[in-house]
Write an enzyme that holds these catalytic residues in place. Sequence first.
Site, mmCIF file in Angstrom:
data_model
loop_
_atom_site.group_PDB
_atom_site.id
_atom_site.type_symbol
_atom_site.label_atom_id
_atom_site.label_comp_id
_atom_site.label_asym_id
_atom_site.label_seq_id
_atom_site.Cartn_x
_atom_site.Cartn_y
_atom_site.Cartn_z
ATOM 1 N N ASP A 138 0.440 -1.175 0.221
ATOM 2 C CA ASP A 138 0.089 0.009 0.109
ATOM 3 C C ASP A 138 0.951 1.145 0.099
ATOM 4 O O ASP A 138 0.313 2.367 0.011
ATOM 5 C CB ASP A 138 -0.937 -0.002 1.189
ATOM 6 C CG ASP A 138 -2.125 -0.733 0.810
ATOM 7 O OD1 ASP A 138 -2.762 -0.664 -0.165
ATOM 8 O OD2 ASP A 138 -3.007 -1.194 2.034
ATOM 9 N N ASN A 198 -1.144 8.873 2.926
ATOM 10 C CA ASN A 198 -1.084 8.542 4.168
ATOM 11 C C ASN A 198 0.253 8.750 5.058
ATOM 12 O O ASN A 198 0.284 8.249 6.013
ATOM 13 C CB ASN A 198 -1.641 6.882 4.245
ATOM 14 C CG ASN A 198 -2.999 6.967 3.611
ATOM 15 O OD1 ASN A 198 -3.397 6.193 2.676
ATOM 16 N ND2 ASN A 198 -4.105 7.665 4.335
ATOM 17 N N ARG A 212 -10.305 5.451 10.541
ATOM 18 C CA ARG A 212 -9.261 5.393 10.609
ATOM 19 C C ARG A 212 -8.194 6.208 11.647
ATOM 20 O O ARG A 212 -7.763 5.844 12.503
ATOM 21 C CB ARG A 212 -8.469 5.673 9.267
ATOM 22 C CG ARG A 212 -8.883 4.431 8.053
ATOM 23 C CD ARG A 212 -8.157 2.960 8.476
ATOM 24 N NE ARG A 212 -8.463 2.243 7.351
ATOM 25 C CZ ARG A 212 -7.789 1.945 6.380
ATOM 26 N NH1 ARG A 212 -6.624 2.819 6.227
ATOM 27 N NH2 ARG A 212 -8.052 0.922 5.493
ATOM 28 N N HIS A 271 -11.350 7.279 4.587
ATOM 29 C CA HIS A 271 -10.621 8.123 4.633
ATOM 30 C C HIS A 271 -11.439 9.509 4.261
ATOM 31 O O HIS A 271 -12.222 9.641 3.458
ATOM 32 C CB HIS A 271 -9.208 8.104 3.868
ATOM 33 C CG HIS A 271 -8.056 7.321 4.402
ATOM 34 N ND1 HIS A 271 -7.520 6.361 3.525
ATOM 35 C CD2 HIS A 271 -7.943 7.081 5.616
ATOM 36 C CE1 HIS A 271 -6.623 5.639 4.184
ATOM 37 N NE2 HIS A 271 -6.633 6.337 5.677
ATOM 38 N N ASP A 284 -10.296 11.808 2.461
ATOM 39 C CA ASP A 284 -9.996 12.178 0.929
ATOM 40 C C ASP A 284 -10.752 11.449 -0.085
ATOM 41 O O ASP A 284 -10.683 11.767 -1.147
ATOM 42 C CB ASP A 284 -8.472 12.292 0.662
ATOM 43 C CG ASP A 284 -7.768 11.077 0.747
ATOM 44 O OD1 ASP A 284 -8.610 9.849 1.008
ATOM 45 O OD2 ASP A 284 -6.701 10.626 0.384
ATOM 46 N N ALA A 331 -7.912 -1.373 -4.452
ATOM 47 C CA ALA A 331 -7.346 -1.216 -3.084
ATOM 48 C C ALA A 331 -7.968 -0.298 -2.311
ATOM 49 O O ALA A 331 -7.625 -0.041 -1.160
ATOM 50 C CB ALA A 331 -5.746 -1.000 -3.069
ATOM 51 N N CYS A 350 -5.167 9.899 -3.021
ATOM 52 C CA CYS A 350 -4.450 8.907 -2.211
ATOM 53 C C CYS A 350 -2.797 8.923 -2.930
ATOM 54 O O CYS A 350 -2.054 8.103 -1.928
ATOM 55 C CB CYS A 350 -5.099 7.578 -2.197
ATOM 56 S SG CYS A 350 -6.865 7.665 -2.119
ATOM 57 N N ASP A 381 -65.578 7.968 24.330
ATOM 58 C CA ASP A 381 -66.780 8.067 24.150
ATOM 59 C C ASP A 381 -67.167 8.337 25.712
ATOM 60 O O ASP A 381 -66.828 7.484 26.427
ATOM 61 C CB ASP A 381 -67.664 7.001 23.755
ATOM 62 C CG ASP A 381 -67.509 6.779 22.160
ATOM 63 O OD1 ASP A 381 -67.348 8.078 21.443
ATOM 64 O OD2 ASP A 381 -67.515 5.887 21.514
ATOM 65 N N MET A 433 -50.352 -0.889 24.882
ATOM 66 C CA MET A 433 -49.161 -0.205 24.635
ATOM 67 C C MET A 433 -49.120 1.027 25.545
ATOM 68 O O MET A 433 -48.120 1.262 26.145
ATOM 69 C CB MET A 433 -48.696 -0.093 23.382
ATOM 70 C CG MET A 433 -47.587 0.044 23.170
ATOM 71 S SD MET A 433 -46.770 0.218 21.500
ATOM 72 C CE MET A 433 -47.543 1.409 20.687
ATOM 73 N N ASP A 474 -52.286 -14.508 22.538
ATOM 74 C CA ASP A 474 -53.633 -13.665 22.614
ATOM 75 C C ASP A 474 -53.989 -13.459 24.268
ATOM 76 O O ASP A 474 -53.705 -14.348 24.707
ATOM 77 C CB ASP A 474 -54.585 -14.673 22.003
ATOM 78 C CG ASP A 474 -55.854 -14.340 22.172
ATOM 79 O OD1 ASP A 474 -56.416 -13.640 21.372
ATOM 80 O OD2 ASP A 474 -56.680 -14.780 23.059
HETATM 81 N N1 ARG Z 1 -5.577 -0.057 0.754
HETATM 82 C C1 ARG Z 1 -5.238 1.413 1.387
HETATM 83 C C2 ARG Z 1 -5.772 1.349 2.863
HETATM 84 O O1 ARG Z 1 -6.841 1.095 3.013
HETATM 85 C C3 ARG Z 1 -5.648 2.588 0.450
HETATM 86 C C4 ARG Z 1 -5.391 3.867 1.092
HETATM 87 C C5 ARG Z 1 -5.717 4.997 0.331
HETATM 88 N N2 ARG Z 1 -5.470 6.263 0.612
HETATM 89 C C6 ARG Z 1 -6.096 7.408 0.735
HETATM 90 N N3 ARG Z 1 -5.696 8.330 1.188
HETATM 91 N N4 ARG Z 1 -7.557 7.264 0.675
HETATM 92 O O2 ARG Z 1 -5.157 1.901 3.632
#
Ligand code: ARG
Length: 708
Positions: free
Chosen positions: A65, A71, A139, A168, A170, A258, A264, A605, A638, A681
């Site tokens: 990744d 990140n 996250r 995330h 972004d 991914a 990203c 009533d 009720m 009932d």
């Molecule tokens: N597979 C990565 C994760 O789950 C993807 C990260 C994507 N990065 C981002 N800035 N959205 O961490």
Amino acid sequence: MATGGSFLLCPPRFYGVEYVINPWMEGNVGRVDPNRAAAQWADLRRQLEARASVELLEPQAGLPDMPFVANAGLVLGDVFVPARFRFAERKGEEDHFLAWAQRASLAVVEPPPGASFEGEGDALFQPGEVLLWAGYGVRSSLHAYPAIGDALDVEIVPLHLIDERFYHLDTCFCPLPGGGVVYYPDAFDRDSQDRIRRRVPADKRIEVSKEDARGFACNAIVAAGAYIANHIGPELRARLARCGFEAIVCPLDEFMLAGGAAKCLVLHTDRPKPQRIGEVPPSSIRERVVELVGHLLDSGLMTQVLDCIDDGGGSFEIEDFRAGLRHDQDSVARVRVVAPAAERLGEILERLIHMGVRVVDDGNVEREARLAPAPTPGVAPDDFYATTIFPTDVRVAGSWLRAEEQRMDAVLVVYDNNGSSAVRCRLMRDLDEGDLVVCGVEGVRTHPVRSSPARDDSFAFMTAGVSSERRVELVVERIAWEMERIRARGGRVVVVAGPVVIHTGGARYLARLVRRGYVQAILGGNGLAVHDVEVSLFGTSLGVDLERGAGVRGGHRHHLRAINLVRAHGSIAGAVKAGVIQSGIFYECVRNDVPFALAGSIRDDGPLPETLMDLCEAQAEYARLARDADMILMLSSMLHSIGTGNMTPAGVRLICVDISPAVVTKLADRGSVESTGIVTDVGLFLTLLDKSLSGGEIVEAEDGGSTC
Ligand code: ARG
């Protein structure tokens, strides 16, 4: 050409989907085509190089990744806040990103201990402003941000992510130069949507469609007037054009496998510190530490607490957990609760306190309850603490005082009882001006009585939807046994009943229970008494012959005639004494001095002379009759049952009978051992109860009116 800033990229030489840490990766392990990925990435790089300067970071084998370099951390001026990944799978990347920052001579400011922080994936600056949009909930931890805000001297605006697919910030949010944002509202909770709307004027907020969002249209690199993303629908393209941005689509589907796309894959490395005008507002993020003790795992309490924090828009960190090793040992957990604002923290803590969680301060100092006077009669101070059915203690002058008259939906009033303080529950409408009301959550603790799943049969009982006849018989037999014991010791059984009791032929059995001393009070509405009297006078209930189950001619007038007759005698008791009513539930009540309360409603009533049309009065009368009950039988009503449940503290045995599973769940779910729900009932239930109490014989109830 480098007008669009500087970006760090990491070639996807070792890129792949090798594990699953977000929903996009599911089903994609081993499915990346490396050549296609390389070509798509090279294309993105070319687009970027035409507009900005690009720096490359050496990829590492075993860190698939790593190309998602957004990140790596967060850069502002010459400060770098490195990432601390939530998942072990990506932790290996941290050292490489840190080494890069050191080579670039950036000053490293670590995120606070215990917090996870995934860099520019979750933290996005509004270009040219001193504002950091701070994503959390999946996250990054909310409590990472106050320290980051301080270190960078920027204002933090927390945004709670609530859809795992937009894990995330972004992936669903892109700030634009000039004060705008492109975003997908559904990825955020209500509060966060409001925060965005308050900050960004309507003409600068570009809300994308579901289709754009799923194509990662918000995951864009903005450089030199270009908006570069994996997918940009026609509407978004048009909006962007109107704001002066050129939309550039750069397909990155190999990276979508991914869960990543354009943004990203880059880290903005030359973000200048904006000019600050005036002070940066202090962070609104607040936190407290709470402690939970009990069977946290098997009772599911731990999960409930964490869900409650999350649902309330907060985030948490488990600071300590000691599991009870034996069956009889409690587990203890300390959890740091963080919320985007003081108000939200208060709401979350109130709900946690209702679950029996205690707020603990560092050093275990117990805080006093905060009291404020009622501003006017019948009105509580704004942030009053609202009560539950569970025993509640309030901390006053250094000691914990147990609240009296525990009930739900009341406030806690501290009063002077012959020179010492005492606490009791009061309804808001009963407050006197100046009454000292407990506000907020400091110095309040509750003691919920919890059912252990193994001991409580009512839920297992209900999961089958409709309880089987044999099961009903067994449960009824046990209830009968309990009722015998209550009667023998002079205890109190209170019955709350709806008119269905009469329509299903249960009246004669309930009448027999009253006659035989099993019932100490009846709570109902106008209809219950009207139909009971109608049966005794005409043999019909709402015009339906109870023996034959068919309507009788002129029957629609029966209930009105019943009302009229009772009114003519001034009361039910009057009609009984005059010999007009000779059987039925209320006949037995009158003959056996069993008190009852009938609460009125808009559809009544009549009403009958006894019906209390002033509902505050009716509530007070219900409360008086329900007080000190050992058992409350809730039979197919009720509203009246909920009303009664609210005024009843935990610990009172509740039996809820209704044909609708939803009603039974609603009534029986008091989170405590003492309630049993029976889906059946109600006429059948009463027949079986009568049979059990008569030693197994089904007794043809005499309709006549002998007293015992
Ligand atoms: N597979 C990565 C994760 O789950 C993807 C990260 C994507 N990065 C981002 N800035 N959205 O961490």
